[in-house]
Design a protein around this motif. Structure first.
Motif, short mmCIF file in Angstrom:
data_model
loop_
_atom_site.label_atom_id
_atom_site.label_comp_id
_atom_site.label_asym_id
_atom_site.label_seq_id
_atom_site.Cartn_x
_atom_site.Cartn_y
_atom_site.Cartn_z
N ILE A 1 19.08 26.72 10.36
CA ILE A 1 19.88 25.77 11.14
C ILE A 1 19.09 25.27 12.35
CG2 ILE A 1 21.88 25.59 12.67
CD1 ILE A 1 23.37 27.39 10.65
N TYR A 2 18.42 26.17 13.06
CA TYR A 2 17.66 25.75 14.24
C TYR A 2 16.48 24.86 13.88
CZ TYR A 2 20.33 28.60 17.48
OH TYR A 2 21.33 29.11 18.24
N ARG B 1 17.97 21.45 12.98
CA ARG B 1 18.40 20.78 14.21
C ARG B 1 17.20 20.21 14.96
NH1 ARG B 1 20.91 24.18 18.84
NH2 ARG B 1 19.08 23.57 19.98
N LEU C 1 22.52 19.28 7.62
CA LEU C 1 22.51 17.96 8.27
C LEU C 1 23.89 17.31 8.22
CD1 LEU C 1 19.13 16.32 7.26
CD2 LEU C 1 19.94 16.82 9.56
N PHE D 1 26.04 18.66 10.97
CA PHE D 1 25.70 18.00 12.24
C PHE D 1 26.26 16.58 12.29
CE2 PHE D 1 21.90 20.95 12.49
CZ PHE D 1 22.46 21.74 13.49
N LYS E 1 29.96 16.50 13.03
CA LYS E 1 30.21 16.82 14.45
C LYS E 1 29.91 15.61 15.34
CE LYS E 1 30.56 19.66 18.06
NZ LYS E 1 31.61 19.20 18.91
N VAL E 2 28.80 14.94 15.09
CA VAL E 2 28.43 13.77 15.90
C VAL E 2 29.45 12.65 15.71
CG1 VAL E 2 26.71 11.93 16.15
CG2 VAL E 2 25.97 14.30 16.01
#
Length: 164
Positions: free
Chosen positions: A35-36, A39, A100, A103, A106-107
């Motif tokens: 995940i990191y 990101r 992805l 993410f 969420k965005v």
């Protein structure tokens, strides 16, 4: 298939219940590393995969090379990555895309909450390269409560145009 489904020894809940806390912690650590890295690559707009991701390649793509850096500096992650459970490597392109998409959701949610009920406009710009691939950018523009104009980037979409 029905026999497999009725076999209680292979039932998913039974298998999950028998995981030790160490196995759960190892899976979480391995997933957290992926995940990191996803990101970091996404926020820096760096490509994930390379041309040749085989073990013999000298450059296996940014995701796998970044994972190599993490394993170099963190022995615990290196142990888990070198000896992963059967189906839990968390490094496949499909898993990278799923991370992805989390993410992205969420965005998009944050953008929707920020825009709220105010009036806005959508700006779309498009460009085509020589291979006839089109890129379309979508941006929201609105005025916030302090009368400042804000532009929020929603996404970049790839299109393929065929000319006959």
């Amino acid at each position: 298939m029905c026999k497999d489904l009725m076999n209680q020894w292979q039932h998913l809940q039974r298998v999950v219940d028998h995981f030790t806390t160490e196995q759960i912690a190892n899976n979480r650590l391995q997933l957290k590393a992926s995940i990191y890295i996803v990101r970091h690559l996404a926020f820096q707009a760096i490509s994930f995969r390379g041309r040749d991701e085989s073990f013999s390649s000298s450059n296996r793509g940014n995701f796998l090379e970044s994972l190599g850096i993490v394993t170099f500096w963190n022995e615990k992650v290196a142990e888990i990555i070198e000896k992963p459970p059967k189906n839990a490597t968390y490094t496949s392109p499909r898993i990278q895309k799923e991370i992805l998409h989390v993410f992205l959701a969420k965005v998009k949610k944050d953008i929707r909450e920020e825009i709220g009920d105010v009036k806005f406009c959508i700006m779309v710009d498009e460009a085509r390269d020589e291979s006839m691939k089109e890129q379309m950018a979508v941006v929201f523009r609105n005025v916030d409560t302090q009368d400042f104009v804000k532009e929020l980037f929603l996404g970049l979409f790839m299109l393929l145009t065929l000319w006959l």
